[in-house]
Scaffold this motif. Structure first.
Motif, PDB file in Angstrom:
ATOM      1  N   TRP A  28      11.605 101.595   9.059  1.00 50.52           N
ATOM      2  CA  TRP A  28      10.799 100.377   9.016  1.00 50.52           C
ATOM      3  C   TRP A  28      11.320  99.278   9.941  1.00 50.52           C
ATOM      4  O   TRP A  28      10.665  98.271  10.150  1.00 50.52           O
ATOM      5  CB  TRP A  28      10.714  99.853   7.570  1.00 50.52           C
ATOM      6  CG  TRP A  28       9.679 100.599   6.765  1.00 50.52           C
ATOM      7  CD1 TRP A  28       8.842 101.572   7.214  1.00 50.52           C
ATOM      8  CD2 TRP A  28       9.389 100.407   5.375  1.00 50.52           C
ATOM      9  NE1 TRP A  28       8.035 102.016   6.185  1.00 50.52           N
ATOM     10  CE2 TRP A  28       8.355 101.315   5.047  1.00 50.52           C
ATOM     11  CE3 TRP A  28       9.890  99.575   4.381  1.00 50.52           C
ATOM     12  CZ2 TRP A  28       7.818 101.409   3.758  1.00 50.52           C
ATOM     13  CZ3 TRP A  28       9.360  99.668   3.104  1.00 50.52           C
ATOM     14  CH2 TRP A  28       8.331 100.577   2.794  1.00 50.52           C
ATOM     15  N   VAL A  29      12.516  99.448  10.438  1.00 50.79           N
ATOM     16  CA  VAL A  29      13.057  98.371  11.273  1.00 50.79           C
ATOM     17  C   VAL A  29      13.315  98.804  12.718  1.00 50.79           C
ATOM     18  O   VAL A  29      13.846  98.036  13.506  1.00 50.79           O
ATOM     19  CB  VAL A  29      14.352  97.772  10.664  1.00 50.79           C
ATOM     20  CG1 VAL A  29      14.024  96.969   9.428  1.00 50.79           C
ATOM     21  CG2 VAL A  29      15.374  98.847  10.348  1.00 50.79           C
ATOM     22  N   HIS A  30      12.969 100.064  13.038  1.00 49.00           N
ATOM     23  CA  HIS A  30      13.175 100.493  14.425  1.00 49.00           C
ATOM     24  C   HIS A  30      11.899 101.085  14.986  1.00 49.00           C
ATOM     25  O   HIS A  30      11.074 101.618  14.245  1.00 49.00           O
ATOM     26  CB  HIS A  30      14.288 101.551  14.497  1.00 49.00           C
ATOM     27  CG  HIS A  30      15.632 101.010  14.135  1.00 49.00           C
ATOM     28  ND1 HIS A  30      16.323 100.156  14.948  1.00 49.00           N
ATOM     29  CD2 HIS A  30      16.390 101.176  13.028  1.00 49.00           C
ATOM     30  CE1 HIS A  30      17.466  99.821  14.363  1.00 49.00           C
ATOM     31  NE2 HIS A  30      17.528 100.421  13.190  1.00 49.00           N
ATOM     32  N   THR A  31      11.769 101.021  16.299  1.00 50.82           N
ATOM     33  CA  THR A  31      10.613 101.655  16.932  1.00 50.82           C
ATOM     34  C   THR A  31      11.053 102.799  17.846  1.00 50.82           C
ATOM     35  O   THR A  31      10.332 103.770  18.023  1.00 50.82           O
ATOM     36  CB  THR A  31       9.804 100.637  17.757  1.00 50.82           C
ATOM     37  OG1 THR A  31      10.731  99.853  18.515  1.00 50.82           O
ATOM     38  CG2 THR A  31       8.998  99.725  16.848  1.00 50.82           C
ATOM     39  N   ASP A  32      12.252 102.681  18.400  1.00 51.99           N
ATOM     40  CA  ASP A  32      12.748 103.727  19.300  1.00 51.99           C
ATOM     41  C   ASP A  32      13.153 104.956  18.483  1.00 51.99           C
ATOM     42  O   ASP A  32      14.101 104.916  17.698  1.00 51.99           O
ATOM     43  CB  ASP A  32      13.943 103.175  20.095  1.00 51.99           C
ATOM     44  CG  ASP A  32      14.463 104.186  21.105  1.00 51.99           C
ATOM     45  OD1 ASP A  32      14.568 105.384  20.756  1.00 51.99           O
ATOM     46  OD2 ASP A  32      14.768 103.770  22.240  1.00 51.99           O
ATOM     47  N   LYS A  33      12.415 106.055  18.682  1.00 52.27           N
ATOM     48  CA  LYS A  33      12.611 107.222  17.823  1.00 52.27           C
ATOM     49  C   LYS A  33      13.994 107.845  17.972  1.00 52.27           C
ATOM     50  O   LYS A  33      14.596 108.275  16.990  1.00 52.27           O
ATOM     51  CB  LYS A  33      11.540 108.280  18.113  1.00 52.27           C
ATOM     52  CG  LYS A  33      10.166 107.802  17.699  1.00 52.27           C
ATOM     53  CD  LYS A  33       9.128 108.874  17.796  1.00 52.27           C
ATOM     54  CE  LYS A  33       7.788 108.273  17.353  1.00 52.27           C
ATOM     55  NZ  LYS A  33       6.699 109.213  17.379  1.00 52.27           N
ATOM     56  N   ALA A  34      14.482 107.893  19.205  1.00 51.49           N
ATOM     57  CA  ALA A  34      15.780 108.538  19.429  1.00 51.49           C
ATOM     58  C   ALA A  34      16.883 107.751  18.712  1.00 51.49           C
ATOM     59  O   ALA A  34      17.717 108.314  17.994  1.00 51.49           O
ATOM     60  CB  ALA A  34      16.070 108.622  20.923  1.00 51.49           C
ATOM     61  N   ILE A  35      16.846 106.444  18.886  1.00 47.21           N
ATOM     62  CA  ILE A  35      17.879 105.615  18.252  1.00 47.21           C
ATOM     63  C   ILE A  35      17.763 105.679  16.733  1.00 47.21           C
ATOM     64  O   ILE A  35      18.754 105.795  16.020  1.00 47.21           O
ATOM     65  CB  ILE A  35      17.764 104.155  18.774  1.00 47.21           C
ATOM     66  CG1 ILE A  35      18.181 104.103  20.240  1.00 47.21           C
ATOM     67  CG2 ILE A  35      18.617 103.213  17.928  1.00 47.21           C
ATOM     68  CD1 ILE A  35      17.987 102.757  20.894  1.00 47.21           C
ATOM     69  N   ALA A  36      16.521 105.640  16.253  1.00 47.71           N
ATOM     70  CA  ALA A  36      16.314 105.686  14.804  1.00 47.71           C
ATOM     71  C   ALA A  36      16.860 106.996  14.232  1.00 47.71           C
ATOM     72  O   ALA A  36      17.511 107.010  13.180  1.00 47.71           O
ATOM     73  CB  ALA A  36      14.841 105.527  14.481  1.00 47.71           C
ATOM     74  N   THR A  37      16.623 108.088  14.920  1.00 54.97           N
ATOM     75  CA  THR A  37      17.102 109.389  14.439  1.00 54.97           C
ATOM     76  C   THR A  37      18.629 109.413  14.423  1.00 54.97           C
ATOM     77  O   THR A  37      19.259 109.882  13.477  1.00 54.97           O
ATOM     78  CB  THR A  37      16.540 110.521  15.333  1.00 54.97           C
ATOM     79  OG1 THR A  37      15.124 110.417  15.324  1.00 54.97           O
ATOM     80  CG2 THR A  37      16.954 111.884  14.833  1.00 54.97           C
ATOM     81  N   GLN A  38      19.206 108.852  15.474  1.00 57.14           N
ATOM     82  CA  GLN A  38      20.667 108.771  15.547  1.00 57.14           C
ATOM     83  C   GLN A  38      21.214 107.947  14.378  1.00 57.14           C
ATOM     84  O   GLN A  38      22.182 108.322  13.717  1.00 57.14           O
ATOM     85  CB  GLN A  38      21.046 108.124  16.901  1.00 57.14           C
ATOM     86  CG  GLN A  38      22.508 108.157  17.238  1.00 57.14           C
ATOM     87  CD  GLN A  38      23.033 109.582  17.345  1.00 57.14           C
ATOM     88  OE1 GLN A  38      22.257 110.530  17.474  1.00 57.14           O
ATOM     89  NE2 GLN A  38      24.344 109.732  17.234  1.00 57.14           N
ATOM     90  N   LYS A  39      20.549 106.825  14.106  1.00 55.23           N
ATOM     91  CA  LYS A  39      21.030 105.954  13.020  1.00 55.23           C
ATOM     92  C   LYS A  39      20.869 106.658  11.663  1.00 55.23           C
ATOM     93  O   LYS A  39      21.732 106.550  10.803  1.00 55.23           O
ATOM     94  CB  LYS A  39      20.252 104.635  13.031  1.00 55.23           C
ATOM     95  CG  LYS A  39      20.728 103.657  11.965  1.00 55.23           C
ATOM     96  CD  LYS A  39      20.140 102.271  12.182  1.00 55.23           C
ATOM     97  CE  LYS A  39      20.327 101.380  10.971  1.00 55.23           C
ATOM     98  NZ  LYS A  39      19.580 100.129  11.071  1.00 55.23           N
ATOM     99  N   ALA A  40      19.756 107.382  11.514  1.00 53.59           N
ATOM    100  CA  ALA A  40      19.552 108.104  10.257  1.00 53.59           C
ATOM    101  C   ALA A  40      20.686 109.104  10.041  1.00 53.59           C
ATOM    102  O   ALA A  40      21.178 109.282   8.926  1.00 53.59           O
ATOM    103  CB  ALA A  40      18.197 108.814  10.269  1.00 53.59           C
TER     104      ALA A  40
END
Ligand SMILES: Cc1cc2nc3c(=O)[nH]c(=O)nc-3n(C[C@H](O)[C@H](O)[C@H](O)COP(=O)(O)OP(=O)(O)OC[C@H]3O[C@@H](n4cnc5c(N)ncnc54)[C@H](O)[C@@H]3O)c2cc1C
Ligand code: SF4
Ligand code: SF4
Ligand code: SF4
Lengths: 670, 331
Positions: free
Chosen positions: A108-120
């Protein structure tokens, strides 16, 4: 401990998470990369909270012998309980299940998929390392005392007290004023149905007064609260009424005979009088008078005693002192209501300076048949009927200089006033509003009715009310200066009378009361609820509930509903008999505590006690809510929080950073 | 064991002031017990010795080494590793070896600026701007002096340490107690505590041993000792606004400083289970500031003149921070 076997479950939450995070990739990565950390199962699922998702966890615990579970999904606020219960059903201690919030904190707080996946992935790594450090925990069980304390005898408190008492459980109802009833007792009619307020309220009040299960303490204040959910000790000061209650029959002769007449700023909102010995109104419950010591001639000059002379039962007792009573209760409901905003703080509206500017409560008293004007709507001189009346909405609400919120009842209350003025005087009426807010049941219908009564509605914020006439028409009138935003022009409207629909504000002492009961207030000063949507009548302190306007402005139906809701919650606790509390608690190691007393005043729930003899601090586990304040503050590191040990937090941090605290390589100066 | 059957002892002085050595000698007549029970294999302060003598020893031949000082240069590191190899019991002795102490505060500055301060200030006469060189060609051959490292590290950041003995310096009564313990262990009358134990200290913090009376803490103003004319001789110094680090500092010193009116500076280091002493102290003080007004809070905090020097005076090198960013990156 045997080897860690951790199962990781990554939720899609429909597209809520999967739309941004590559969920399958996270699940696959966890199995490959976190194998060394003990991950033996890692799966993704469309909706982990569905029964299919929960069964997935259960089956794996049973068949794969998992001894730790990580669910990467929404915030633990929402579903921690779901997944912990699912784990428990399969025989795993619920505290060995941990959540990683990859929705609120990632998708809900990110739009960049690659970064979001990394953070997850990092969040999952943190949760995996943390859960590896978890120990099984058992909830703390506390018995629940059957009695309940209700503070505040307005309509919300009355409703709560009656519901609990009718279910057969004892209630102590503490009210600060001489009578219960609260603000509602001051009104004449209530919107939108225009029921007579007294007619619907007084039967409830007398029911409280006579109820065998309700111990009513009016003219009383809570002085001290100790203990914790299920087992509170409360000290109540019953202020002296200077009356022997057993002898008083409520005849009211003392009141008639008392020579002192003073402006009643409370019940009569400053437009009526009362005696030095008085009942605020005829239907007061209880029916005993109160002697107002600071204003009593006998207490001031040493002579008078008119009341004593005329009292047929000899009930007056000038020697009577305050009484302190201690009660033990299991739950507490705070229904302390609101204050009216002091419109003197809006100097350009002239209240207190221009006689014919009235506050809303003054007007309510004026309309009331039992009030100072016997229901006549008249100017401050007490005789002249107004020919034109203005009603100003939002006086002190929705204004950054005063209160930034909407007081929620003022539009309806202003429409009610318009109707009453129309009905009783036939005067020309102007309502000045910013937005018309009539969202309740039958509310907009009421608005239409008032529209049909030919009230003028001017959309715009009143900038000034003055008595400075610019022409003959304005001579001797109050002039309301307003920008009519629908016409797009400035207008000056001369009127005989103006009523300010003042904002509702927290009780002046709401902060102190909150501290006394160990709950918190919003930045505006209203009591904070545990969850604004899903748990509006609970607080963060177990066993303390809130209802009515004490939590924010609302109308009577909403106050009553909250009173009932709080009562229902309390009754369900009482019926359970024993309460299971979260075992997340702080503990002082006696050996390590130096008795420095840094922590002593920090606990928002007053859970910390200092033992003078041993010079160490101790935490009462039933009071502690595990907030961690003291844990962070103890300079000796003597306090530890269950579920938040150094090891657990650092393991999680290392996971989140995807690193170990490796020592840097030694470098030489070139 | 030496020929006379006595176990061997070593003590070494790395980056530190030397106070620890004095503290050992300060155990008075106990030093005789010590002599009766140990043979000194290596103790440069007390008797002449050469590194090659140590190198010649068997691994583990020294029973006990008290190592004081942090690791600031390659010589410190070399000896630390050498003594580790030759010793059965390695004790990080005193604040520098434990947590870096005052020399560790230099970690806040890049090495270049340290040299600048030392070799190029007004009080130093150094017109040619001479700086130390780690090797220098002389007609007689190349000579070496130790190379300075970018940051100071504590002993356990370099070698495996068995026991930790804090203090700047360790109090003599604690040194004496530890000596007694080791002698009893040698005689087979006692056993050693588990590896990693902090020895010669208490398990609470200084307030535990402090005689001053104390109340629930609420601080309206921080003052320095020179700023007040008179302070109450009985009441907790912190309550009087003096920053006393007693609440966060490991006990064992018998609260000598606060008892005699000087706020605790924290030389015994963090209490058990505490990871970052300075952070603890900051969190504790922040918790008891008696104001809710941000402006007033700022003003109260302005009373803390030197936060790093106040809260990290002894422990910077061993804290979670370890160094300042500039010294880390600047080298
Ligand atoms: C002018 C005006 C007109 C209104 N008209 C209507 C209407 O027509 N229809 C409608 O639905 N709503 C109306 N309202 C809103 C209505 O007043 C509230 O919804 C209702 O009164 C809230 O009830 P309550 O019990 O929460 O609070 P209150 O009525 O404020 O009662 C709180 C009680 O708690 C007592 N108390 C407070 N603190 C303590 C303490 N520390 N210890 C002990 N006792 C304490 C107080 O003395 C009081 O008796 C109107 C409001 C205003 C201002
Ligand atoms: S802060 Fe810690 S050391 Fe100080 S009194 Fe509280 S528990 Fe004890
Ligand atoms: S964690 Fe400490 S401060 Fe928080 S509720 Fe428990 S005792 Fe109080
Ligand atoms: S003076 Fe220092 S050591 Fe003594 S009680 Fe106060 S804070 Fe603790």
């Amino acid at each position: 401990m045997n080897k860690k076997r951790i199962g990781v479950y990554v939720c899609h939450c429909g597209t809520n998470i999967a739309g941004v995070v590559d969920v399958e990739n996270v699940a696959k990565w966890a199995l490959e990369e976190l194998g060394e950390e003990g991950v033996v199962v890692s799966k993704d699922n469309k909706f982990m909270c569905s029964s299919v998702g929960q069964e997935l966890i259960q089956t794996d615990i049973e068949e794969q012998g998992l001894n730790r579970v990580v669910v990467a999904a929404c915030s633990p606020h929402l579903h921690e309980k779901t997944f912990r219960t699912a784990s428990e059903r399969a025989g795993l201690n619920p505290y060995l299940c941990e959540m990683a919030s990859i929705r609120e904190q990632v998708s809900w707080v990110h739009t960049d998929k690659a970064i979001a996946t990394q953070k997850a992935k990092a969040m999952v790594a943190g949760a995996v390392r943390r859960v590896a450090q978890h120990e099984p925990l058992e909830p703390i069980h506390v018995p629940i005392n059957e009695a309940t304390l209700v503070v505040g005898g307005g309509i919300a408190g009355i409703q709560a007290a009656l519901e609990i008492a009718n279910a057969g459980h004892p209630v102590y109802l503490v009210e600060r004023e001489p009578s219960i009833g609260g603000h509602m007792a001051q009104f004449d009619k209530t919107f939108p149905t225009l029921d007579c307020a007294a007619c619907i309220l007084t039967p409830r009040m007398s029911e409280v007064g006579m109820h065998p299960k309700i111990d009513l303490m009016t003219w009383s204040e809570v002085e001290n609260v100790d203990g914790y959910v299920g087992n509170f000790n409360v000290r109540i000061r019953k202020k002296s009424r200077f009356i022997n209650l057993a002898d008083c029959n409520g005849c009211g002769i003392c009141e008639q005979k008392c020579p002192v007449k003073i402006v009643d700023k409370n019940f009569e909102a400053g437009i009526g009088y009362r005696k030095a010995i008085y009942r605020p109104f005829d239907q007061a419950i209880p029916n005993y008078p109160v002697l107002d010591q600071p204003n009593c001639t006998y207490f001031i000059k040493g002579t008078c005693k008119a009341c004593e002379k005329f009292c047929p039962t000899g009930a007056i007792n000038f020697e009577k002192e305050d009484e302190l009573v201690n009660v033990e209760v299991g739950n507490i409901i705070l229904a302390t209501g609101y204050d009216l905003y002091d419109t003197k703080k809006i100097p350009q509206y002239g209240f207190g300076r221009l006689p014919n500017v009235f506050s809303s409560l003054e007007f309510e008293r004026m309309c009331n048949a039992a009030g100072p004007t016997s229901g006549e709507i008249v100017l401050r001189d007490g005789v002249t009927k107004p020919k034109s009346v203005g009603i100003v909405h939002c006086a002190g609400s929705r204004d950054l200089n005063h209160n930034n919120y909407c007081s929620s009842i003022c539009c309806m209350q202003s429409l009610k006033f318009a109707h009453l003025v129309h009905e009783r005087t036939g005067a020309t009426i102007y309502n000045f509003y910013i937005d018309m807010r009539t969202p309740g049941k039958d509310y907009d219908e009421f608005y239409q009715r008032v529209l049909e009564e030919k009230t003028f509605f001017i959309r715009g914020k009143v900038s000034e009310i003055s008595d400075a006439a610019r022409n003959e028409e304005e001579e001797g009138k109050l002039v309301v200066q307003v920008e009519d935003t629908l016409l797009g022009e400035q207008r000056r409207i001369p009127l005989d009378m103006v009523i300010l629909s003042a904002a509702l504000v927290p009780k002046a002492d709401s902060g102190d009361v909150a501290k006394q009961f160990g709950i918190s207030c919003s930045s505006n000063g209203w009591f904070s609820e545990k969850h604004p949507k899903l748990d509006p009548i609970s607080t963060m302190t177990e066993g303390i509930f809130i209802a009515g306007c004490a939590t924010g402005p609302k109308d009577i139906p909403a106050s009553v509903s909250q009173g009932s809701a709080a009562a229902a919650r309390v009754i369900s606790y009482i019926e359970t008999g024993v309460l299971a509390l979260e075992p997340i608690r702080a503990t002082v190691s006696e050996e390590n505590c130096s008795g420095c007393r840094i922590c002593n005043d920090l606990c928002p729930y007053n859970a910390i006690v200092f033992h003078d003899e041993t010079m160490v601090s101790e935490i009462n586990h039933a009071l502690c809510q595990g907030c961690g304040t003291c844990v962070a503050a103890c300079p000796a590191g003597a306090i530890s929080g269950t579920g938040f040990s150094n090891e657990q937090i650092l393991a999680q941090v290392k996971g989140l950073l995807m690193l170990d605290f490796a020592e840097p390589e030694l470098e030489k100066v070139p | 064991m030496s020929e006379n059957g006595k176990p061997k002892f070593a003590m070494y002085w790395a980056a530190s002031c030397g106070g620890c050595e004095i503290a050992v000698l300060n155990i008075h007549e106990k030093i005789l017990d010590f002599d009766a029970n140990f043979e000194v294999a290596f103790w440069p302060v007390a008797m002449d010795a050469k590194y090659k003598d140590v190198e010649a020893l068997e691994d583990g031949e020294i029973l006990l080494t008290l190592f004081n000082g942090g690791i600031r240069n390659d010589e410190n590191e070399h000896i630390a590793k050498l003594l580790r190899q030759k010793s059965q019991i390695m004790v990080a002795f005193g604040s520098c070896a434990n947590e870096g102490c005052i020399p560790g505060l230099a970690n806040l500055s890049p090495i270049e600026s340290l040299f600048e301060t030392v070799y190029n200030t007004v009080s130093t006469e150094n017109e040619e701007g001479i700086r130390p060189q780690s090797s220098y060609e002389m007609p007689e051959g190349t000579i070496h002096i130790p190379e300075m490292y970018p940051v100071l590290r504590t002993l356990d950041q370099v070698i495996d340490v068995d026991y930790y003995m804090p203090g700047c310096p360790p109090e003599s009564h604690q040194v004496a107690a530890v000596v007694d313990l080791v002698i009893s262990v040698v005689k087979g009358e006692a056993v050693l505590p588990p590896k990693g134990t902090v020895i010669g200290a208490g398990n609470s913090t200084v307030c535990d041993e402090c005689e001053r009376t104390r109340n629930v803490k609420k601080i309206k103003k921080f003052v320095r000792i020179q700023d007040i004319e008179r302070f109450d001789p009985e009441i907790c110094l912190l309550e009087q606004g003096l920053i006393c680090n007693g609440p966060a500092t490991l006990s064992g010193c018998m609260a000598k400083c606060p008892t005699s009116g000087a706020p605790c500076v924290g030389c015994y280091g963090p209490g058990p289970r505490v990871l970052d002493y300075g952070a603890r102290m900051v969190a504790a003080l922040a918790s008891v500031i008696d104001s809710r007004d941000p402006v007033e809070i700022e003003a109260i905090l302005d009373g803390i003149v030197d936060p790093a020097g106040t809260f990290y005076k002894f422990n910077l090198a061993h804290s979670l921070l370890k160094t300042g960013k500039a010294s880390w990156n600047g080298n």
